[in-house]
Every structure is written in C-alpha cells, then in structure tokens.
Design an enzyme around this catalytic site. Structure first.
Site, short mmCIF file in Angstrom:
data_model
loop_
_atom_site.label_atom_id
_atom_site.label_comp_id
_atom_site.label_asym_id
_atom_site.label_seq_id
_atom_site.Cartn_x
_atom_site.Cartn_y
_atom_site.Cartn_z
CG ASN A 46 -28.09 -5.74 -58.51
OD1 ASN A 46 -28.24 -5.33 -57.36
ND2 ASN A 46 -29.00 -6.45 -59.13
NE ARG A 375 -26.89 -6.37 -45.69
CZ ARG A 375 -25.64 -6.00 -45.98
NH1 ARG A 375 -25.25 -4.78 -45.64
NH2 ARG A 375 -24.81 -6.82 -46.59
NE ARG A 405 -18.40 -6.97 -49.11
CZ ARG A 405 -18.31 -8.24 -49.48
NH1 ARG A 405 -19.32 -8.82 -50.09
NH2 ARG A 405 -17.22 -8.93 -49.24
CG HIS A 435 -25.88 -13.58 -42.48
ND1 HIS A 435 -26.66 -14.44 -43.22
CD2 HIS A 435 -25.99 -12.38 -43.09
CE1 HIS A 435 -27.21 -13.81 -44.24
NE2 HIS A 435 -26.83 -12.54 -44.18
CE1 TYR A 468 -34.44 -6.34 -50.48
CE2 TYR A 468 -33.14 -7.58 -48.89
CZ TYR A 468 -33.23 -6.60 -49.86
OH TYR A 468 -32.11 -5.90 -50.22
NE ARG A 564 -32.73 -12.90 -54.52
CZ ARG A 564 -31.58 -12.22 -54.37
NH1 ARG A 564 -31.13 -11.46 -55.35
NH2 ARG A 564 -30.89 -12.29 -53.25
CG HIS A 592 -33.59 -12.12 -48.63
ND1 HIS A 592 -33.55 -12.24 -47.25
CD2 HIS A 592 -32.33 -11.76 -48.99
CE1 HIS A 592 -32.35 -11.93 -46.80
NE2 HIS A 592 -31.58 -11.64 -47.84
#
Length: 685
Positions: A46, A375, A405, A435, A468, A564, A592
């Site tokens: 992270n 993704r 990204r 997205h 997730y 979160r 998530h």
C-alpha cells in the site's frame, strides 16, 4: 487562501491513518501468525503505491507555482513533511513488529528466518550450491565510479530491490550496485529441516553470504551490502484520445514509468553515513525522499511467505457458499426469469458470474452480450467465455478500460486477445475512466428480446472475488435493463445521457442525485420524522458530499458511515457532525462494497454502487449505482449492514483524534462482522 466553512482531514493524511489500521492487524496477536506477516506485506505494498501516485502528485503540485496553496486550500510542501514524519513512525513500528514480535513468535513455532551470519557449515554449503546454480547466473554487478560524483547512477527501476555494495580497500572505497532478482527467483528458500526445526533464508541474505563469489577478482579488506529501494512517480502523462495513437502513447508512458521521478529512497538504517551521502549526492535526492527502514525492502513479497508450520498459522478455511435457490446445475436464465438473485462475495462463489457468461456463450437464443471490464484476473475465465461467445456467433461488445491504473499493460494484452477472438472492443471514453461493473445479455424468447443483467460493486475478476467483499446482482427487472441498454448505446457513441429511471450514473447525475437523496432526509427530519442514512464505501473525500452530510447532521439526520479507507469527514464535531458516526472494518477480507441506504420517511431506499464518494468517481468516471428492488434481497443487504454496524472486534472508530480506536464490546457478546456474515449466509433459509 481558500477558507473552508467546515472541518476536513487532508486526504493523504487520512489515507495514512487507514494504512495504520492495516498495521494494527499485523500487531493483533489474535490474528494467525502467517496472516500477520501478510498484513505487513499489504501495508508495505500500500505504501509503495501511495508514494508512486499520491506523493508523486503532491511533488508535482509543489513544482507548479506558489499559488498552489491558495488554489488547493492546503500547502502541499507542508503535507509532504507531515507524510514523511508519519511514515517514519509507521516504518519504525513496522520494523519493531517484524523483528521483535513476529520473528520471535515464529521461533516459538520452531520456524527460523535466518540470515547469512547464522548459517552453519552444512546449511552454508546448501545455500552456496543453490546460489551458484540458480542465483549467480542472474546477477550482473554494476561497478560505480566513486571518484566522480557528478556522474549520475545508472537508472534504478521502480520498486526493485538493490544492494549498494561497499568494498573497502586500504586506501579507498569502491561501490557497486546489484539488482536482487525477485521477479524471477523466489524470495524465500526453505532449508533442510533439522530435528523438527524449520529454517528459511531470504534471497537477499543468500546473496550477502556469497558476495565473495561475485567480487572474487578484487583484493578487498571488507565487503558489505545494504538494501535500497527507489519508488518513482508512476502517474502517466498521455493524450486523452481513444485511437491507435492512444494505445501507442500509453505503451510509451508505461515504458517511462520505471524511469519516473524518484519519490522515495527506502534504505537500510544500518547503511554507513558515507555510503548514504554518496547515494544522495549521486541520485540528487531531496531530504524528504529519504526514509530509513529495515534490512529487507519490498516486503510485499511476504504475501507469499511459505507456511511450513501447519494450518493453525493461517485463517481457517471458509468454503464458499451456494446462493440460496440458485442452482449452478440449471439454466441461470430460467431461474432469473422468476426472481432476482444476489451473490455476496467472497462468501459466495464467483462461479455464478462465470456460469451465466458460459451459458450465454452456448445458448442459441442469446444474441448479444455487452460488458464493461476494468481489472481482470491473470487467467481470466470471463475473457475466455466472451471469446467463446463471439466464436459461437454472438455479438459481443466489450468496453475495456485501458486506463485502469497499474493494469494498463495487462488490459492492452486482453484487448488484443479479445479482438483476435472476434469480440467488438471499445477501449474507453475520452477524458473518463469507465469504472462501472455491468453486463447485459439479450436473449430471443417467445415474447421477443429479453434482457438479463448483472450489476456489481466489484470487478469481473475471479481472483479478487476470493478476497474482496462485494455484491453482484442478477436481475431481469425491466426498469434496470432498459436503463442499461441506453447506457451501453451511449458508451458506444461516447455520449452520456440523463434521466435514467432506475440507475444513477456518473459523470452527469451522481452528484445531483446524491444531493437530492440527502436533501430528502433533511426534509424528513424537519417534519419531525426520523431522517437517517447508512452509507458504506471505500473512501469519502469529496468536499461537496461532506458539506452536504454536515448540513444533514445539523438538520437532525442521523448518519452512520462505514468507510474502509480514507475519510476526510470529521465526525463528532460540535456544530457540524454531532449526529455522524464513522467506523472502519479491516479484517481478513477487504471490504470493497459500496452501499447506500436512505430512510426516505419509512420507505427505505437501498442502492449498490461501483462508485466511492470521491470527486473522481462522482464527476470524472463512468459509474453505476443501482437500486435493490427485490424485497428478499433488500432484507439480505440490510441484514448484512446491520451485522457490520454491530462489529465490536474488527471495527475501528474514525474520530477527530485519528487514533484508530477499536470499537470494543460493551458486554461479553463478541461480534465479528465477516464471520457473522458468513454464518448468516450459511444458515439463511
């Protein structure tokens, strides 16, 4: 200077508080030992991304001009200094946890991570043979010219581990660089067990042990190696035009990413001062970029630390559950025709999503599939199903976001695979990332074309679906499917629409619709009724939304937030947020899902969404929030949220002190949301 009318926490500082919560999991002695190591790895990974993106952006802002402070409302230089001070403290805590706690607890389990100085003759022989056979062929030391400090060092690759090697002779010192080949060789070598004792050595220490095999031509007095790791600016500078030129420009930017501006030099705190000064002068680094650390860098590799001590050192398995009344042995379409279904990941299986795509690929009645992908897993069953559908004569339309990204290169690969397989690929929308996580399947039936939809809070990615917590809705509700047809047509033509009947979309409508929903709760509270909201998300940083939540709190609306990650809102502030509480849950799975619940005067509204409450998601991305209409699913989502609001084991309070205080049990009844949700779904009839 911009004067804000309400309190805010800087988003970068708030993010560091989130990463501290990850570090808390590594410190929690109730967490299995190998999992604690993995939380250290997640913390480290992270932080790498934080420097590559957020700190890189702040450095760019510092470079622009002196007016940046008045435009932004904060001083980026000051924030960078605060980041460094906070990171240094967190790194010290990280090192203590690893060296003084976790290492010792592993030793209590008869597992020893040993270094090059702890090898006996037998293990030393084993290590040297391994080094000569597997490691030595990959190493090419670069000898540095110590006399001319004006010459820059060779380009160090982003996030790779290097040794700065110091060779000391009688009258001089020479330096060399070695890249540690962790991308092609495992970071961990399990040594032969001895009398029940298990030994593991890191690749770094294998190389340290065998330095004499590398520098045998020099008659040095001493040789030492110290770890360094450079984190670079990973933001991409590309023109926003969707064309073959765009793909070429993106590929060129990806190639430049490893040579971006240095953001952080993480170095072994035992490195001699003269060696550190040599590095700083040769790399032309600013003081803010220097972060002292431990002996080992790129700790993200510890996610794959081998468990040689048995299952008790990891979380017990939670076998994925079936969705009640949704049978993988029957047609998903025939079951969806009767009712909606919700898959709650990772407790329930991603196989349901793959299954409907596979069924669509071979069903002769299916005519068209439209899907948005952001993704994907490394070996994607979703991609395979879409290609199979195209080869079976279906029209398959895939909007694949190339600007995701750190997944740009992978998505370029998938784009080529899909096009080769006959899929119609749209590679994005000018100036906006797509997205949304949506899929629409058109099927020819007796009554004409019938549309089957899947809408989700998380990606179509079977790997992250095991880690997730997300929700995935299967529906044939005509209000939703009609909206999706309109949305997909707009995306194909690179146009956006307003006035959807059921869904809420960014970039045109999410802000206004959210403001309207919050305003509605304000009006309810003004009538003396109970106005309330429960909002769950990954991040809350949009100042407009925060200001509206403060307004609602002051109007008497009760607001419960589950956030979160970063949270720039300050709860519990007199005159602003006295009716707002915020909690963050960090546990074995990554929370998530985005869920919005509005009281609506007793007729509760529930939405699931792909969007966080960040400015980019609201104004600069294509996002979809969708209503939960089926009463059974509404009850299920509400129950799951209620379980999370009862968590007194892994929930932390977000408050004005930013101390990440655990929300402890007020009585002896223990509630741990992720375990309780699993059991709720397991025994739900």
């Amino acid at each position: 200077m911009v004067k804000r009318k309400y309190p805010l926490i800087n988003r970068e500082i708030s993010w560091l508080y989130f990463n501290e919560r990850v570090l808390q999991e590594a410190a929690d002695k109730t967490v299995p030992l190998i999992e604690r190591l993995r939380f250290l790895a997640i913390f480290s990974s992270n932080l790498d991304e934080f420097y590559r993106v957020r700190v890189a952006t702040l450095n760019r802002l510092v470079d622009i001009n002196s007016k940046t402070k008045s435009i932004l409302g904060f001083n980026p230089k000051k924030i960078l200094n605060e980041i460094k001070n906070t990171v240094v403290k967190l790194e010290k805590r990280f090192d203590y946890l690893y060296e003084q706690e976790i290492i010792k607890e592993l030793e209590a389990q008869k597992i020893f991570i040993i270094n090059e100085q702890q090898l006996n003759v037998a293990r030393g022989t084993y290590v040297r043979e391994y080094f000569r056979r597997h490691v030595l062929p990959t190493l090419v030391p670069i000898m540095l010219e110590g006399e001319d400090a004006s010459k820059p060092l060779p380009e160090l690759k982003d996030r790779r581990i290097y040794f700065i090697v110091k060779l000391t002779f009688r009258k001089k010192v020479r330096y060399a660089l070695i890249e540690i080949p962790t991308t092609i060789i495992s970071r961990f070598l399990i040594l032969p067990e001895n009398r029940g004792l298990k030994f593991i050595i890191l690749l770094d220490d294998i190389i340290r042990y065998c330095l004499d095999d590398l520098f045998f031509i020099f008659e040095y007095d001493t040789v030492e190696a110290f770890s360094i790791q450079l984190t670079r600016d990973a933001e991409l500078d590309i023109d926003a035009n969707i064309s073959e030129k765009f793909v070429d420009a993106l590929m060129q930017s990806l190639q430049r990413r490893d040579k971006g501006r240095p953001m952080r030099l993480l170095y072994d705190s035992d490195v001699p001062l003269d060696t550190l000064n040599y590095l700083v002068s040769r790399m032309q680094l600013e003081a803010e970029a220097l972060i002292p650390g431990g002996r080992y860098h790129n700790f993200k590799d510890f996610i794959d630390f081998p468990n040689v001590g048995g299952p008790s050192l990891e979380y017990p398995a939670m076998p994925q559950l079936r969705v009640n009344d949704l049978d993988l042995g029957r047609s998903i379409f025939s079951q969806m025709a009767k009712r909606d279904y919700l898959v709650s990941l990772p407790y329930q299986s991603f196989d349901y999503i793959v299954h409907i795509l596979r069924e669509a690929a071979i069903d002769p009645k299916v005519k068209e599939i439209s899907i948005c992908l952001y993704r994907l897993a490394e070996n994607s069953s979703v991609i395979n199903a879409l290609i199979n559908a195209a080869q079976n004569g279906k029209k398959v339309n895939c909007l694949l976001e190339l600007k995701a990204r750190f997944d740009e290169e992978a998505n370029i690969y998938w784009r080529n695979r899909l096009e080769e397989g006959g899929v119609n690929v749209n590679i994005g929308v000018v100036q906006y990332k797509v997205h949304a996580k949506i899929c629409l399947i058109a099927r020819r039936e007796k009554r004409g074309l019938v549309y089957y939809a899947n809408l989700a809070t998380g990606n179509f990615n079977e790997k992250t679906a095991k880690l997730y917590c997300d929700h995935s809705l299967f529906t044939v509700n005509p209000l939703i499917t009609k909206d999706l047809r309109r949305l997909f047509k707009g995306l194909e033509k690179q146009t956006f629409h307003r006035g959807y009947k059921a869904i809420i979309t960014s970039p045109l409508e999410t802000r206004k619709r959210l403001y309207d929903l919050i305003e509605n709760e304000i009006e309810v509270a003004k009538t003396g009724k109970r106005g309330y909201m429960i909002l769950k998300m990954n991040s809350l940083s949009d100042e407009g939304i925060i200001g509206k939540l403060y307004e609602a709190s002051n109007a008497g609306v009760t607001i419960q937030l589950i956030v979160r990650g970063m949270c720039c809102l300050v709860p519990g502030q007199e005159g602003f947020s006295e009716r707002i509480s915020v909690r963050s849950i960090v546990d074995r799975y990554l929370e998530h899902a985005r869920i919005w619940i509005f009281g609506n005067g007793g007729e509760e509204l529930i939405y699931l969404s792909s969007a966080d409450m960040m400015t980019r998601n609201i104004d600069r991305r294509v996002e979809v929030a969708f209503p939960v209409i089926d009463p059974h699913i509404r009850r299920e989502v509400r129950d799951i949220i209620d379980i999370q609001l009862r968590d007194n084991t892994k929930a932390r309070e977000i408050n004005q002190f930013n101390n990440n205080r655990y929300i402890g049990a007020k009585n002896k009844i223990r509630h741990r949301a992720q375990e309780d949700i699993y059991n709720y779904l397991k025994y739900k009839s």
